[in-house]
Design an enzyme around this catalytic site. Structure first.
Site, mmCIF file in Angstrom:
data_model
loop_
_atom_site.group_PDB
_atom_site.id
_atom_site.type_symbol
_atom_site.label_atom_id
_atom_site.label_comp_id
_atom_site.label_asym_id
_atom_site.label_seq_id
_atom_site.Cartn_x
_atom_site.Cartn_y
_atom_site.Cartn_z
ATOM 1 N N ARG A 286 3.011 -1.820 4.508
ATOM 2 C CA ARG A 286 2.572 -3.147 4.832
ATOM 3 C C ARG A 286 2.271 -3.302 6.151
ATOM 4 O O ARG A 286 2.490 -2.418 7.018
ATOM 5 C CB ARG A 286 3.413 -4.117 4.055
ATOM 6 C CG ARG A 286 4.771 -4.051 5.008
ATOM 7 C CD ARG A 286 5.577 -5.303 5.225
ATOM 8 N NE ARG A 286 4.804 -6.126 6.199
ATOM 9 C CZ ARG A 286 4.848 -6.021 7.481
ATOM 10 N NH1 ARG A 286 5.552 -4.892 7.983
ATOM 11 N NH2 ARG A 286 4.379 -6.813 8.246
ATOM 12 N N ALA B 6 -1.295 -4.873 8.207
ATOM 13 C CA ALA B 6 -2.915 -4.405 8.067
ATOM 14 C C ALA B 6 -3.315 -3.050 8.849
ATOM 15 O O ALA B 6 -3.691 -2.382 7.692
ATOM 16 C CB ALA B 6 -3.760 -5.550 8.940
ATOM 17 N N ASP C 5 -4.459 -10.385 10.088
ATOM 18 C CA ASP C 5 -5.106 -9.636 9.032
ATOM 19 C C ASP C 5 -6.769 -9.659 8.812
ATOM 20 O O ASP C 5 -7.350 -8.839 8.343
ATOM 21 C CB ASP C 5 -4.391 -10.097 7.561
ATOM 22 C CG ASP C 5 -2.891 -9.413 7.670
ATOM 23 O OD1 ASP C 5 -2.163 -10.318 7.952
ATOM 24 O OD2 ASP C 5 -2.616 -8.893 7.057
ATOM 25 N N ASN D 164 -3.383 -14.882 8.817
ATOM 26 C CA ASN D 164 -2.196 -13.929 9.184
ATOM 27 C C ASN D 164 -0.880 -14.353 8.250
ATOM 28 O O ASN D 164 -1.464 -15.482 7.353
ATOM 29 C CB ASN D 164 -1.720 -13.986 10.556
ATOM 30 C CG ASN D 164 -0.534 -13.196 10.810
ATOM 31 O OD1 ASN D 164 -0.877 -11.919 10.505
ATOM 32 N ND2 ASN D 164 0.393 -13.583 11.441
HETATM 33 O O1 MRU Z 1 1.928 -9.025 3.813
HETATM 34 P P1 MRU Z 1 2.148 -8.349 4.881
HETATM 35 O O2 MRU Z 1 3.634 -7.983 5.206
HETATM 36 O O3 MRU Z 1 1.465 -7.121 4.878
HETATM 37 O O4 MRU Z 1 1.565 -9.168 6.273
HETATM 38 C C1 MRU Z 1 1.441 -8.734 7.497
HETATM 39 C C2 MRU Z 1 0.994 -9.483 8.510
HETATM 40 O O5 MRU Z 1 0.590 -10.715 8.037
HETATM 41 C C3 MRU Z 1 0.986 -9.112 9.757
HETATM 42 O O6 MRU Z 1 1.147 -10.105 10.494
HETATM 43 C C4 MRU Z 1 -0.255 -8.537 10.132
HETATM 44 O O7 MRU Z 1 -0.671 -7.543 9.082
HETATM 45 C C5 MRU Z 1 -0.183 -7.914 11.314
HETATM 46 S S1 MRU Z 1 0.434 -6.200 11.444
HETATM 47 C C6 MRU Z 1 0.170 -5.617 12.809
#
Ligand code: MRU
Length: 349
Positions: free
Chosen positions: A50, A52, A241, A251
């Site tokens: 997980r 982004a 994201d 995000n």
């Molecule tokens: O659902 P997730 O855990 O994949 O969500 C991730 C986020 O919201 C992070 O803040 C985002 O991807 C930034 S990662 C460097």
């Protein structure tokens, strides 16, 4: 950093991807093998991998592997197979643009190599996936340096979700300045919001930062206001994201509440965003598709007994959009972007 954890590893010889299963942290640090398209789709959907950038890296390596394994003679057949695999992987999660960005980049490379032999094309796809991986480390480091230039030693910092090393190739986005500052004696006091419902802040951010020797304190998401009011927070740093052309930013759910509070308490709110997360095709946050996840992540997960009466409905959006007017600056690997974002994001691109 005490230990570099690589969360996505290509095992080319065994035709598989090895990922750190982030759902098992902090209790267990286990790497699992993904061999099929479905393994990869499930791992992304279930948030075993997980964040982004890490999702983009996974998709890039996965599409290389699944194209490599496909035994064809013509470019047309290969392309057909590529497109089907791309479509399937792209359906795993809708909000983080890096997934689509990485798959599109792989497709561009495939097309560029169309006149070459099948074997040369396959090698080129591996090279492209490797480039995506290697570039991400540089991107994160550069974001970290720019972000650090906005912070002072001793600052209290609030972060949300896990924008850290395991969500990227290395360093993270919003955690990158914290790691760099830590190496340089900045002595930050970091507050990590637990990030209901999947607890990326509690499970992952505190795990990462503690390992690196950073002073980290866990708070529930609804405690952000009190720590701000008590003067414990001098800046908020979050990842993202997807950033729309006007600066609206998607995000992890709960980010926009933190931004609203930061504005109220006059605390700078910084979004750390690789250029690859800027999506000019989305005019504003209204164009960003928000992932809705299963009710059980709120109602039963983490509890030994259900915490709501049976049959109660739940609403579980996984992301929210922070309005651009709440954002002090968007920090990219190419520099710091200030409002007006609709003009300045275009300039940096
Ligand atoms: O659902 P997730 O855990 O994949 O969500 C991730 C986020 O919201 C992070 O803040 C985002 O991807 C930034 S990662 C460097």
């Amino acid at each position: 950093m005490s230990e570099v954890v690589q969360s996505v590893i290509l095992d080319d010889a065994n035709n598989s991807l090895i990922i750190l299963d982030q759902t098992l942290l902090p209790g267990e640090k286990r790497f699992i093998e993904l061999k099929t398209e479905k393994d990869v789709w499930d791992a992304i959907y279930e948030l075993k991998v997980r964040g982004a950038p890490a999702i983009g890296i996974t998709a890039a390596y996965a599409i290389y592997l699944f194209v490599k394994k496909y035994d064809v003679q013509s470019y047309e057949q290969l392309y057909e197979h590529f497109k089907k695999t791309k479509e399937y992987l792209a359906s795993s999660r809708p909000t983080a643009v890096n997934l689509f960005w990485a798959l599109n980049r792989m497709e561009e490379r495939l097309k560029k190599e169309s006149k070459n032999t099948i074997s040369v094309i396959k090698t080129a796809l591996k090279e492209e996936a490797d480039n995506i991986y290697k570039e991400d480390e540089k991107v994160c480091k550069s974001i970290g340096e720019y972000a650090l230039s906005l912070l002072k030693p001793g600052f209290g910092l609030l972060t949300h979700c896990n924008p850290g090393t395991i969500a990227t190739a290395r360093y993270g986005t919003a955690l990158a300045p914290i790691y760099l500052g830590n190496e340089r004696g900045y002595d930050f006091k970091v507050f990590a919001g637990e990030t209901r419902p999947l607890l990326q802040g509690a499970r992952l951010t505190t795990w990462e930062l503690k390992q690196a020797g950073v002073d980290v304190t866990l708070i529930c998401d609804n405690m952000a206001s009190i720590v701000m009011k008590e003067g414990k927070i001098q800046a908020v740093l979050v990842g993202c994201d997807r950033v729309a052309a006007n600066g609206d930013t998607a995000n992890k759910i709960g980010t926009s509440s933190v931004a609203i509070l930061a504005k109220y308490y006059n605390i700078p709110f910084y979004v750390c965003a690789p250029i690859s997360t800027i999506d000019l095709d989305c005019k504003s946050g209204e164009d960003i598709k928000i992932e809705i996840r299963p009710d059980k992540e709120i109602t039963t997960k983490w509890y030994t007994k259900p915490m709501v009466p049976e049959g109660v409905k739940a609403y579980n959006p996984a992301f929210d959009v922070t309005d651009e007017e709440l954002i002090t600056a968007i920090i990219t690997e190419k520099g710091i972007v200030y409002p007006p974002f609709s003009e300045n994001l275009k300039k940096i691109l």
